[in-house]
Design an enzyme around this catalytic site. Structure first.
Site, mmCIF file in Angstrom:
data_model
loop_
_atom_site.group_PDB
_atom_site.id
_atom_site.type_symbol
_atom_site.label_atom_id
_atom_site.label_comp_id
_atom_site.label_asym_id
_atom_site.label_seq_id
_atom_site.Cartn_x
_atom_site.Cartn_y
_atom_site.Cartn_z
ATOM 1 N N LYS A 70 28.471 47.187 45.271
ATOM 2 C CA LYS A 70 28.333 45.758 45.021
ATOM 3 C C LYS A 70 27.388 45.118 46.048
ATOM 4 O O LYS A 70 27.061 45.745 47.069
ATOM 5 C CB LYS A 70 29.723 45.110 45.069
ATOM 6 C CG LYS A 70 30.678 45.626 43.977
ATOM 7 C CD LYS A 70 32.058 45.006 44.121
ATOM 8 C CE LYS A 70 33.052 45.585 43.129
ATOM 9 N NZ LYS A 70 34.408 45.014 43.300
ATOM 10 N N TYR A 127 32.778 42.817 33.573
ATOM 11 C CA TYR A 127 34.170 42.514 33.950
ATOM 12 C C TYR A 127 34.930 41.803 32.828
ATOM 13 O O TYR A 127 35.894 41.084 33.099
ATOM 14 C CB TYR A 127 34.194 41.665 35.223
ATOM 15 C CG TYR A 127 34.065 42.466 36.507
ATOM 16 C CD1 TYR A 127 34.918 43.548 36.774
ATOM 17 C CD2 TYR A 127 33.125 42.125 37.475
ATOM 18 C CE1 TYR A 127 34.817 44.276 37.954
ATOM 19 C CE2 TYR A 127 33.021 42.862 38.668
ATOM 20 C CZ TYR A 127 33.882 43.922 38.892
ATOM 21 O OH TYR A 127 33.793 44.642 40.059
ATOM 22 N N PHE A 178 40.077 34.479 39.371
ATOM 23 C CA PHE A 178 38.928 34.827 40.213
ATOM 24 C C PHE A 178 37.708 35.285 39.417
ATOM 25 O O PHE A 178 36.686 35.647 39.991
ATOM 26 C CB PHE A 178 39.330 35.902 41.236
ATOM 27 C CG PHE A 178 39.934 37.145 40.616
ATOM 28 C CD1 PHE A 178 39.127 38.152 40.108
ATOM 29 C CD2 PHE A 178 41.315 37.295 40.540
ATOM 30 C CE1 PHE A 178 39.672 39.285 39.533
ATOM 31 C CE2 PHE A 178 41.869 38.438 39.966
ATOM 32 C CZ PHE A 178 41.049 39.437 39.464
ATOM 33 N N ARG A 233 38.198 57.124 42.041
ATOM 34 C CA ARG A 233 39.056 55.987 42.411
ATOM 35 C C ARG A 233 39.825 56.276 43.699
ATOM 36 O O ARG A 233 40.088 55.393 44.496
ATOM 37 C CB ARG A 233 40.054 55.690 41.283
ATOM 38 C CG ARG A 233 39.409 55.307 39.968
ATOM 39 C CD ARG A 233 39.150 53.847 39.836
ATOM 40 N NE ARG A 233 40.370 53.050 39.798
ATOM 41 C CZ ARG A 233 40.381 51.730 39.665
ATOM 42 N NH1 ARG A 233 39.229 51.062 39.542
ATOM 43 N NH2 ARG A 233 41.505 51.063 39.645
ATOM 44 N N THR A 248 42.405 48.483 45.365
ATOM 45 C CA THR A 248 41.564 47.302 45.128
ATOM 46 C C THR A 248 41.506 46.385 46.343
ATOM 47 O O THR A 248 40.428 45.910 46.715
ATOM 48 C CB THR A 248 42.133 46.516 43.924
ATOM 49 O OG1 THR A 248 42.246 47.408 42.815
ATOM 50 C CG2 THR A 248 41.233 45.350 43.557
ATOM 51 N N ARG A 258 37.066 51.794 50.754
ATOM 52 C CA ARG A 258 37.489 50.411 51.034
ATOM 53 C C ARG A 258 38.353 50.337 52.288
ATOM 54 O O ARG A 258 38.282 49.380 53.050
ATOM 55 C CB ARG A 258 38.235 49.834 49.834
ATOM 56 C CG ARG A 258 37.319 49.504 48.654
ATOM 57 C CD ARG A 258 38.136 49.211 47.407
ATOM 58 N NE ARG A 258 37.332 48.790 46.271
ATOM 59 C CZ ARG A 258 37.770 48.819 45.022
ATOM 60 N NH1 ARG A 258 38.983 49.260 44.740
ATOM 61 N NH2 ARG A 258 36.975 48.410 44.030
ATOM 62 N N ASN A 302 35.051 43.919 48.326
ATOM 63 C CA ASN A 302 35.534 45.298 48.500
ATOM 64 C C ASN A 302 34.479 46.353 48.207
ATOM 65 O O ASN A 302 34.793 47.510 47.967
ATOM 66 C CB ASN A 302 36.836 45.510 47.721
ATOM 67 C CG ASN A 302 36.665 45.339 46.235
ATOM 68 O OD1 ASN A 302 35.545 45.140 45.745
ATOM 69 N ND2 ASN A 302 37.758 45.427 45.493
ATOM 70 N N HIS A 313 32.604 49.442 43.087
ATOM 71 C CA HIS A 313 33.326 49.485 41.811
ATOM 72 C C HIS A 313 33.370 50.919 41.304
ATOM 73 O O HIS A 313 32.385 51.645 41.422
ATOM 74 C CB HIS A 313 32.619 48.618 40.761
ATOM 75 C CG HIS A 313 33.052 48.954 39.366
ATOM 76 N ND1 HIS A 313 34.186 48.430 38.797
ATOM 77 C CD2 HIS A 313 32.528 49.803 38.442
ATOM 78 C CE1 HIS A 313 34.340 48.937 37.576
ATOM 79 N NE2 HIS A 313 33.346 49.771 37.339
ATOM 80 N N GLU A 315 31.153 51.583 30.379
ATOM 81 C CA GLU A 315 30.371 51.046 31.493
ATOM 82 C C GLU A 315 29.045 51.783 31.655
ATOM 83 O O GLU A 315 28.015 51.159 31.922
ATOM 84 C CB GLU A 315 31.204 51.100 32.783
ATOM 85 C CG GLU A 315 32.356 50.091 32.731
ATOM 86 C CD GLU A 315 33.342 50.195 33.884
ATOM 87 O OE1 GLU A 315 34.279 49.382 33.924
ATOM 88 O OE2 GLU A 315 33.193 51.084 34.744
HETATM 89 P P1 GTP Z 1 36.672 47.521 40.413
HETATM 90 O O1 GTP Z 1 36.412 48.961 40.723
HETATM 91 O O2 GTP Z 1 35.670 46.586 41.040
HETATM 92 O O3 GTP Z 1 36.846 47.267 38.926
HETATM 93 O O4 GTP Z 1 38.036 47.184 41.152
HETATM 94 P P2 GTP Z 1 39.489 47.632 40.734
HETATM 95 O O5 GTP Z 1 39.462 48.401 39.456
HETATM 96 O O6 GTP Z 1 40.098 48.287 41.924
HETATM 97 O O7 GTP Z 1 40.199 46.224 40.495
HETATM 98 P P3 GTP Z 1 40.152 45.296 39.176
HETATM 99 O O8 GTP Z 1 39.361 45.934 38.090
HETATM 100 O O9 GTP Z 1 41.539 44.866 38.904
HETATM 101 O O10 GTP Z 1 39.370 44.025 39.749
HETATM 102 C C1 GTP Z 1 37.960 43.999 39.746
HETATM 103 C C2 GTP Z 1 37.476 43.317 40.985
HETATM 104 O O11 GTP Z 1 37.927 41.971 40.985
HETATM 105 C C3 GTP Z 1 38.033 43.889 42.283
HETATM 106 O O12 GTP Z 1 37.293 44.979 42.763
HETATM 107 C C4 GTP Z 1 37.928 42.708 43.214
HETATM 108 O O13 GTP Z 1 36.618 42.606 43.761
HETATM 109 C C5 GTP Z 1 38.174 41.546 42.306
HETATM 110 N N1 GTP Z 1 39.569 41.141 42.397
HETATM 111 C C6 GTP Z 1 40.661 41.773 41.902
HETATM 112 N N2 GTP Z 1 41.779 41.105 42.190
HETATM 113 C C7 GTP Z 1 41.388 40.011 42.905
HETATM 114 C C8 GTP Z 1 42.069 38.929 43.489
HETATM 115 O O14 GTP Z 1 43.300 38.834 43.440
HETATM 116 N N3 GTP Z 1 41.307 37.986 44.126
HETATM 117 C C9 GTP Z 1 39.956 38.086 44.208
HETATM 118 N N4 GTP Z 1 39.271 37.146 44.846
HETATM 119 N N5 GTP Z 1 39.281 39.092 43.672
HETATM 120 C C10 GTP Z 1 39.976 40.048 43.027
HETATM 121 MG MG MG Z 2 38.481 47.744 37.735
#
Ligand code: GTP
Ligand code: MG
Length: 151
Positions: free
Chosen positions: A9, A49, A57, A85, A91, A102, A112, A115, A126
């Site tokens: 990112k 997303y 968010f 992962r 996350t 992370r 973080n 992705h 994707e």
């Molecule tokens: P990705 O690999 O980026 O998809 O992350 P993930 O699969 O571990 O988490 P998820 O798909 O649920 O969320 C996508 C992204 O949204 C995360 O990587 C975070 O950057 C953001 N995100 C998720 N939860 C929160 C939250 O509670 N607050 C904020 N500000 N951002 C969030």
């Molecule tokens: Mg995700």
């Protein structure tokens, strides 16, 4: 072999963590089959997303993803979706284990740095969103016979 979509990112790119992150996937034994640097539009970020569109968010997340360059990649290997992962970590970096990307390199959930696709079917979607089929390179890496062994 399985493939997954991995993106560094804008925060990871700006913090100079591209080689660090690539190195962790490479050293594990996974194979890079596509890579590009790109600044996604907000509309594109919203597509990426889309399953989070009802979260509070979502708007900030899409603004952020489109704020700067992203390194988009496809990595290939046995179990790469799930293990990718694992390399990435939870996350929320406050909860990611030390030793994960992370856990070692990020502090807050909104920044973080990386992705990774969460399942083989979302990985396919994707990869199709970010890359054209001809951007994926089929090749045999010299390391493969040592990573997987030969019979
Ligand atoms: P990705 O690999 O980026 O998809 O992350 P993930 O699969 O571990 O988490 P998820 O798909 O649920 O969320 C996508 C992204 O949204 C995360 O990587 C975070 O950057 C953001 N995100 C998720 N939860 C929160 C939250 O509670 N607050 C904020 N500000 N951002 C969030
Ligand atoms: Mg995700």
């Amino acid at each position: 072999l399985e493939r997954t979509f991995i993106a560094i990112k804008p925060d990871g790119v700006q913090r100079g963590l591209i080689s660090e992150i690539i190195s962790r996937f490479e050293r594990k034994g996974f194979k890079l089959v596509a890579i590009k640097i790109v600044k996604p539009s907000k509309e594109f970020a919203q597509k990426h997303y889309h399953d989070l569109k009802d979260r509070p968010f979502f708007n900030g997340l899409c603004d952020f993803l489109s704020s700067g360059p992203v390194i988009a990649m496809v990595w290939e290997g046995e179990g790469v979706v799930k293990y990718g992962r694992k390399l990435i970590g939870a996350t929320d970096p406050q909860k990611s284990e030390p030793g994960t990307i992370r856990g070692d390199l990020a502090v807050v959930v909104g920044r973080n740095i990386i992705h990774g696709s969460d399942a083989p079917d979302t990985a396919k979607d994707e990869i199709n969103l970010w890359f054209k089929p001809e951007d994926l390179v089929n090749y045999t890496s010299n390391a493969e016979k040592w990573v997987y062994g030969v019979n």
